[in-house]
Write a protein that holds these residues in place. Structure first.
Motif, short mmCIF file in Angstrom:
data_model
loop_
_atom_site.label_atom_id
_atom_site.label_comp_id
_atom_site.label_asym_id
_atom_site.label_seq_id
_atom_site.Cartn_x
_atom_site.Cartn_y
_atom_site.Cartn_z
N ILE A 1 0.84 -1.19 0.00
CA ILE A 1 0.00 0.00 0.00
C ILE A 1 0.87 1.25 0.00
CG2 ILE A 1 -1.92 1.17 1.13
CD1 ILE A 1 -2.46 -1.72 0.13
N VAL A 2 0.57 2.18 -0.88
CA VAL A 2 1.30 3.45 -0.97
C VAL A 2 0.36 4.58 -0.58
CG1 VAL A 2 2.43 5.08 -2.54
CG2 VAL A 2 2.93 2.64 -2.71
N GLU A 3 0.83 5.42 0.34
CA GLU A 3 0.08 6.61 0.74
C GLU A 3 0.92 7.84 0.45
OE1 GLU A 3 -1.11 6.24 4.78
OE2 GLU A 3 -2.56 4.63 4.39
N SER A 4 0.30 9.01 0.49
CA SER A 4 0.98 10.25 0.15
C SER A 4 2.11 10.53 1.11
CB SER A 4 -0.01 11.42 0.15
OG SER A 4 -1.02 11.22 -0.81
N ASP A 5 3.14 11.21 0.58
CA ASP A 5 4.27 11.61 1.39
C ASP A 5 3.80 12.56 2.49
OD1 ASP A 5 6.67 12.33 2.45
OD2 ASP A 5 7.67 12.60 0.52
N LYS A 6 4.28 12.35 3.71
CA LYS A 6 3.86 13.17 4.83
C LYS A 6 4.24 14.63 4.64
CE LYS A 6 4.02 9.49 8.31
NZ LYS A 6 4.61 9.04 9.59
N VAL A 7 5.31 14.89 3.86
CA VAL A 7 5.73 16.27 3.64
C VAL A 7 4.67 17.03 2.84
CG1 VAL A 7 7.51 17.73 2.62
CG2 VAL A 7 8.14 15.59 3.74
N ASP A 8 3.99 16.33 1.94
CA ASP A 8 3.01 16.97 1.07
C ASP A 8 1.60 16.99 1.64
OD1 ASP A 8 5.09 17.24 -0.77
OD2 ASP A 8 4.64 15.30 -1.70
N LEU A 9 1.42 16.45 2.85
CA LEU A 9 0.08 16.35 3.41
C LEU A 9 -0.36 17.66 4.04
CD1 LEU A 9 0.15 12.84 5.11
CD2 LEU A 9 -0.67 13.45 2.83
N LEU A 10 -1.68 17.81 4.15
CA LEU A 10 -2.24 18.97 4.82
C LEU A 10 -2.13 18.80 6.32
CD1 LEU A 10 -5.51 19.32 2.70
CD2 LEU A 10 -3.40 20.62 2.42
N GLU A 11 -2.01 19.91 7.02
CA GLU A 11 -1.94 19.87 8.47
C GLU A 11 -3.32 19.51 9.03
OE1 GLU A 11 0.61 20.08 10.36
OE2 GLU A 11 2.11 20.66 8.86
N ARG A 12 -3.35 18.66 10.03
CA ARG A 12 -4.59 18.32 10.70
C ARG A 12 -4.91 19.38 11.74
NH1 ARG A 12 -6.11 12.47 12.48
NH2 ARG A 12 -8.09 13.57 12.40
N PRO A 13 -6.14 19.56 12.12
CA PRO A 13 -7.29 18.88 11.53
C PRO A 13 -7.80 19.59 10.28
CG PRO A 13 -8.01 20.23 13.35
CD PRO A 13 -6.51 20.39 13.28
N VAL A 14 -8.43 18.84 9.41
CA VAL A 14 -9.05 19.41 8.21
C VAL A 14 -10.50 19.74 8.55
CG1 VAL A 14 -9.75 18.97 5.84
CG2 VAL A 14 -7.55 18.14 6.66
N SER A 15 -10.83 21.00 8.45
CA SER A 15 -12.20 21.42 8.74
C SER A 15 -13.11 20.97 7.60
CB SER A 15 -12.28 22.94 8.92
OG SER A 15 -11.46 23.36 9.99
N PRO A 16 -14.04 20.08 7.86
CA PRO A 16 -14.91 19.60 6.77
C PRO A 16 -15.81 20.71 6.26
CG PRO A 16 -15.71 18.81 8.90
CD PRO A 16 -14.39 19.50 9.17
N GLU A 17 -15.92 20.79 4.94
CA GLU A 17 -16.83 21.75 4.32
C GLU A 17 -18.23 21.15 4.31
OE1 GLU A 17 -15.46 22.97 0.54
OE2 GLU A 17 -13.57 23.82 1.28
N MET A 18 -19.17 21.84 4.92
CA MET A 18 -20.53 21.35 5.04
C MET A 18 -21.42 22.01 3.98
SD MET A 18 -20.02 19.34 7.59
CE MET A 18 -21.66 18.87 8.08
N ALA A 19 -22.27 21.20 3.39
CA ALA A 19 -23.24 21.69 2.40
C ALA A 19 -24.65 21.48 2.94
CB ALA A 19 -23.07 20.98 1.07
N ILE A 20 -25.47 22.51 2.86
CA ILE A 20 -26.86 22.42 3.31
C ILE A 20 -27.71 21.91 2.14
CG2 ILE A 20 -28.84 23.72 4.16
CD1 ILE A 20 -26.89 25.64 5.49
N PHE A 21 -28.58 20.93 2.41
CA PHE A 21 -29.42 20.38 1.36
C PHE A 21 -30.88 20.32 1.84
CE2 PHE A 21 -28.10 16.76 3.92
CZ PHE A 21 -29.27 16.05 4.10
N TYR A 22 -31.78 20.30 0.91
CA TYR A 22 -33.18 20.04 1.21
C TYR A 22 -33.77 19.23 0.06
CZ TYR A 22 -34.34 23.94 -1.95
OH TYR A 22 -34.46 24.77 -3.03
N ILE A 23 -34.60 18.28 0.42
CA ILE A 23 -35.19 17.35 -0.55
C ILE A 23 -36.70 17.47 -0.46
CG2 ILE A 23 -35.29 14.95 -1.31
CD1 ILE A 23 -32.72 14.42 0.24
#
Length: 285
Positions: A109-131
């Motif tokens: 298994i290959v994962e991204s290089d830690k140098v190129d990763l984003l700093e944690r935590p990643v704030s999730p982008e929330m989308a409002i929906f209505y159905i």
């Protein structure tokens, strides 16, 4: 690059010579393309080493040296329907005369290089929906069209692979009883074939967040764990792309639904209401 789960040594039966090669294999729409062989390692065993049947020879391979110019990018391991990114280690045992050579292949298994990763935590982008019955582009049951329904909520459209897809959902009103509420995780695979771009959407997994006719105006949490090998950071490369979507599906009670229990959940039906949103996946520290 971070490589897993190769151990620090390999246990092999050796006679004269062993060689190991690391290969990246990319499969797109049934066509396999070998995009590069990183290294070939030759290991010679002396006769004194072969007194024991089991010989352990430590080895290691550096896929990318620190400070080296990034001429070739290693995409993360991904197992899709039409696009697969795999990294394979092959060990060949070349034995003496009248002895059959031995060979084995193992995926790592290959994962991204830690140098190129984003700093944690990643704030999730929330989308409002209505159905509602007015947001659906496909035909609905007459009782749904006339009586109406309204489901609102919010869900993350960008999140780290280490975090779940989160959000919440509220059934405000519905003239027809509900059967279930499900969250579908979809993959969107596209490749360039000549002058055309071929795109196909397929289902990765389904997570049920409510069963039966739920209470109205009650907040239901959305919590979806991402499968490791079936997801990867969103890839927008030249010859191919790997993207993801999340779909909120409301199923209403109907006699027709009992006759089509094995229907494709992505296909709009008279007794279904859905909302599909794009989902960006990233790798963070």
């Amino acid at each position: 690059m971070e490589v897993r789960p190769l151990s620090e040594f390999a246990s092999v039966f050796l006679d004269q010579l062993a060689s190991a090669s690391t290969t990246c294999l990319c499969s797109c729409l049934g066509q396999h393309h070998c995009v590069g062989i990183s290294y070939v390692i030759g290991i010679r065993a002396l006769r004194s080493d072969l007194q024991e049947k089991l010989v352990q020879i430590p080895f290691s391979t550096i896929l990318k040296k620190p400070g080296e110019e990034n001429l070739e990018r290693f995409y993360e391991t991904f197992h899709g329907t039409n696009v697969s990114i795999q990294y394979l280690a092959t060990v060949d045992i070349i034995r003496g005369y009248l002895h059959k050579s031995l060979s084995t292949t193992m995926e790592f298994i290959v994962e991204s290089d830690k140098v190129d990763l984003l700093e944690r935590p990643v704030s999730p982008e929330m989308a409002i929906f209505y159905i509602t019955q007015d947001t659906q582009r496909h035909p609905l049951l007459p009782e749904l069209k006339s009586g109406g329904f309204r489901v609102t909520g919010r869900i993350s459209t960008q999140c780290s692979l280490l975090d779940p897809i989160s959000g919440e959902l509220i059934v405000e009103r519905s003239a027809v009883s509900l059967r279930s509420i499900d969250i579908h995780l979809l993959r969107v695979e596209s490749i360039l074939l000549g002058e055309k771009i071929v795109t196909e959407t397929s289902l990765i997994q389904t997570t049920q967040i409510a069963d039966g006719d739920v209470c109205r105006n009650v907040t239901f949490p959305i919590y979806v764990i991402l499968p490791r090998l079936l997801t990867c950071p969103t890839v927008l490369a030249g010859p191919f792309s790997i993207e993801f979507k999340v779909s909120i599906v409301i199923s209403f009670q109907s006699e027709l639904s009992r006759l089509h229990t094995k229907s494709d959940p992505r296909t709009p039906r008279l007794w279904l209401a859905m909302e599909t949103l794009p989902l960006e996946l990233v790798r963070s520290k």
